[in-house]
Write a protein that holds these residues in place. Sequence first.
Motif, short mmCIF file in Angstrom:
data_model
loop_
_atom_site.label_atom_id
_atom_site.label_comp_id
_atom_site.label_asym_id
_atom_site.label_seq_id
_atom_site.Cartn_x
_atom_site.Cartn_y
_atom_site.Cartn_z
N LEU A 165 0.84 -1.19 0.00
CA LEU A 165 0.00 0.00 0.00
C LEU A 165 0.88 1.25 0.00
O LEU A 165 1.85 1.32 0.76
N PHE A 166 0.51 2.21 -0.84
CA PHE A 166 1.24 3.48 -0.82
C PHE A 166 1.15 4.10 0.57
O PHE A 166 2.14 4.57 1.13
N ALA A 167 -0.05 4.08 1.15
CA ALA A 167 -0.23 4.64 2.49
C ALA A 167 -1.41 3.99 3.18
O ALA A 167 -2.36 3.52 2.53
N GLY A 192 3.84 1.66 2.71
CA GLY A 192 4.86 2.65 2.38
C GLY A 192 4.86 3.84 3.33
O GLY A 192 5.91 4.38 3.67
N ALA A 193 3.68 4.25 3.75
CA ALA A 193 3.55 5.43 4.61
C ALA A 193 2.37 5.23 5.54
O ALA A 193 1.37 4.62 5.16
N ALA A 194 2.50 5.74 6.77
CA ALA A 194 1.47 5.49 7.77
C ALA A 194 1.10 6.79 8.49
O ALA A 194 1.99 7.52 8.93
N MET A 195 -0.19 7.05 8.59
CA MET A 195 -0.64 8.26 9.30
C MET A 195 -1.74 7.92 10.30
O MET A 195 -2.91 7.88 9.96
N PRO A 196 -1.34 7.69 11.56
CA PRO A 196 -2.36 7.53 12.61
C PRO A 196 -2.74 8.90 13.16
O PRO A 196 -1.89 9.70 13.50
N HIS A 235 -5.06 19.51 7.44
CA HIS A 235 -5.14 19.17 6.02
C HIS A 235 -3.83 19.50 5.30
O HIS A 235 -3.38 18.76 4.42
N GLN A 236 -3.22 20.61 5.75
CA GLN A 236 -1.93 20.99 5.17
C GLN A 236 -0.86 19.94 5.49
O GLN A 236 -0.05 19.57 4.64
N ALA A 237 -0.89 19.47 6.73
CA ALA A 237 0.08 18.44 7.14
C ALA A 237 -0.13 17.16 6.33
O ALA A 237 0.83 16.52 5.89
N MET A 238 -1.38 16.81 6.10
CA MET A 238 -1.70 15.62 5.31
C MET A 238 -1.17 15.78 3.88
O MET A 238 -0.56 14.84 3.32
N ALA A 239 -1.38 16.97 3.29
CA ALA A 239 -0.91 17.21 1.93
C ALA A 239 0.61 17.08 1.85
O ALA A 239 1.15 16.42 0.95
N GLY A 240 1.29 17.69 2.80
CA GLY A 240 2.75 17.63 2.81
C GLY A 240 3.26 16.21 2.99
O GLY A 240 4.22 15.78 2.34
N PHE A 241 2.60 15.49 3.85
CA PHE A 241 3.01 14.11 4.12
C PHE A 241 2.85 13.23 2.87
O PHE A 241 3.73 12.43 2.54
N LEU A 242 1.74 13.43 2.17
CA LEU A 242 1.52 12.63 0.96
C LEU A 242 2.54 12.98 -0.12
O LEU A 242 3.04 12.10 -0.83
N GLU A 243 2.87 14.28 -0.25
CA GLU A 243 3.88 14.70 -1.22
C GLU A 243 5.24 14.05 -0.91
O GLU A 243 5.91 13.50 -1.79
N ALA A 244 5.63 14.13 0.35
CA ALA A 244 6.91 13.57 0.75
C ALA A 244 6.93 12.06 0.53
O ALA A 244 7.93 11.48 0.08
N SER A 245 5.79 11.42 0.80
CA SER A 245 5.71 9.96 0.62
C SER A 245 5.78 9.61 -0.86
O SER A 245 6.39 8.59 -1.24
N ALA A 246 5.14 10.43 -1.69
CA ALA A 246 5.18 10.18 -3.14
C ALA A 246 6.62 10.29 -3.64
O ALA A 246 7.07 9.49 -4.46
#
Lengths: 372, 372
Positions: free
Chosen positions: B138-140, B163-167, B355-366
Amino acid sequence: MQSALKILRLDIGLPLDGGGTLSPLEIGYETWGALNAAKTNAILICHALTGDQFVASPNPVTGQPAWWDNLVGPGKIIDTDRYFVICSNVLGGCMGTSGPASIGPNGTPYGLDFPVITIADMVRAQAALIDHLGIDRLFAVIGGSMGGMQVLEWIASRPDRVGAAMPIASAARHSAQNIAFHEVGRQAVMADPDWQNGAYQLAGTKPVKGLAVARMAAHITYLSDAALHRKFGRRLQNRDELTFGFDADFQIESYLRYQGSRFVDRFDANSYLYITRAMDYFDLAAGFNGRLSDAFTAFKGRACVVSFSSDWHYPPADSRHITRAMIGAGVEVSAFEVETDKGHDAFLLDEPQFHQAMAGFLEASAADQGLQ
Amino acid sequence: MQSALKILRLDIGLPLDGGGTLSPLEIGYETWGALNAAKTNAILICHALTGDQFVASPNPVTGQPAWWDNLVGPGKIIDTDRYFVICSNVLGGCMGTSGPASIGPNGTPYGLDFPVITIADMVRAQAALIDHLGIDRLFAVIGGSMGGMQVLEWIASRPDRVGAAMPIASAARHSAQNIAFHEVGRQAVMADPDWQNGAYQLAGTKPVKGLAVARMAAHITYLSDAALHRKFGRRLQNRDELTFGFDADFQIESYLRYQGSRFVDRFDANSYLYITRAMDYFDLAAGFNGRLSDAFTAFKGRACVVSFSSDWHYPPADSRHITRAMIGAGVEVSAFEVETDKGHDAFLLDEPQFHQAMAGFLEASAADQGLQ
């Protein structure tokens, strides 16, 4: 059962905030120590939601020990060798004072025909008792939680009759969160078919399951998260492994179930509805055009406002709100936030800082009032 | 009703933590977007206690809108034009996945014959779905509250598949206070005679009153004291004065009653028991000799741990506990405590910082995972 209780019956009509009067008025009460000749040494202690008048001696009906045994008695901080201590069961209660379980005018228990009462009504009933005891002015009025609301109501409505006031872990109005918890408790009681729309005494039933759930929910609010963690954590109850079932695997579950089941033996479900309602309705400033400080301007005695750092039920901010208003009203007030992790229940427990503050406050008040 | 649901039926025996297996296994799930050819763009979203798989489109059964509509969709932060988003109803649930309301082996609803399940069992069922979809990694994995527990379980038990985890607003173990609130809810359900010892479907009843009380109690924990004060305060509901009765005088009472009554229409009471039990049982470190960091050592992906300052249900301290353990395990973890007064529910609401943190996290994970 009631024969073990000291009950004052007054054939007066007690006027009520909701309209009408209550007649007769019965008040279950206890006293300790002796009233001095000048009648200047009386302390009224006001109990909390599920408390009773047995502040300094065991309850003969329930067999429970005195609820403030660590503070009230001969040689203790509230010294019954020095002070005449009075405590009465609140209006709406179930330990001798008129309440929904009392027999109403038509010869059967009131049930929901009992009028919805307020904190001010409770204080009005207490004042009738104080009148009956021939006391013009109380040396002090002291109480925790709902007891503190009564303290505030006393100095707002009868400022000349109180020398010193100590509201502990209390609030000048009930918060939305506190109303919410009470409403959950009431709905739990009312959801129980054995509640019988309040007429369970006539029906020969008792809403024990609903009342137990109400008590369980309330009990969580009396303890801090830290206290629950320290006392119970995730420890298991008499077992080494999870059972993969719905038994009480965890000690905290077992403890709550025990608290719930024990409570229903000693408390009337309708009383629980009426007293929680009175607390929800409490908003001292409302009677003073929304200005809380106006509630305190006529009070010329000394006050001490006590709160507990980990109390999230009546958080320190609620006490600060009271203190600020008293300062604004020119009251000689001291305020003390006790550092503790024990939550709201701390006012009933051994908290040396709190007890020391109480001792100092009583000494200062005795000096104020010229009491030897 | 169930015809509107996409359900995967697997004739496997799903092994369970409590012993034995569950067979067949049905999983209600939804997907949005398209899986890329390399199968590297799948995000699994894990829902909370009373959530469902309809994270990005309305639930056709209940008519409720997508529960994360503000975050998931074409061009949104979890962009379904870019990611293949999967969300499944948890094991023990009541929206298409096997649970106590499902038909058991003897042709009647399981009721209490359904096995008590754990968060790990829920993840095991999700993994079966991911296998079925042909996705190796899974990507995340992302989830709030109980969803966050599933995220933690994924990286502990299947570190190579994430690949990435966000609890978010979650915990590595349930606190005594949280167990206590759940136990109150379970007791409220079980106190309802219409619960019929779990066999209410056969009896043709439904423990609506008990479940409503459970929901009301839980709902208080989802909001902060400040949010309740801001939203409701002591405002009255469609009236100018107190009624001196037990109607819902206050808006907060009316709101809670509404939340309770609405909930019973869409949720199965036994599912509520089973899922709260699974949460109470969750203690990730227990499977690693009590060392939480050991649960994370095999995970080589990126993590972001989010909490909300006014969340007292899963307080920021619970998230810091996770973060510290991840740091100890050498995980590339960032942690973010969002300043908000909205309490636990903030994870579902419009919180720009989050939401900003989520966006940044997904970018970094990508970037990490070489996803275009």
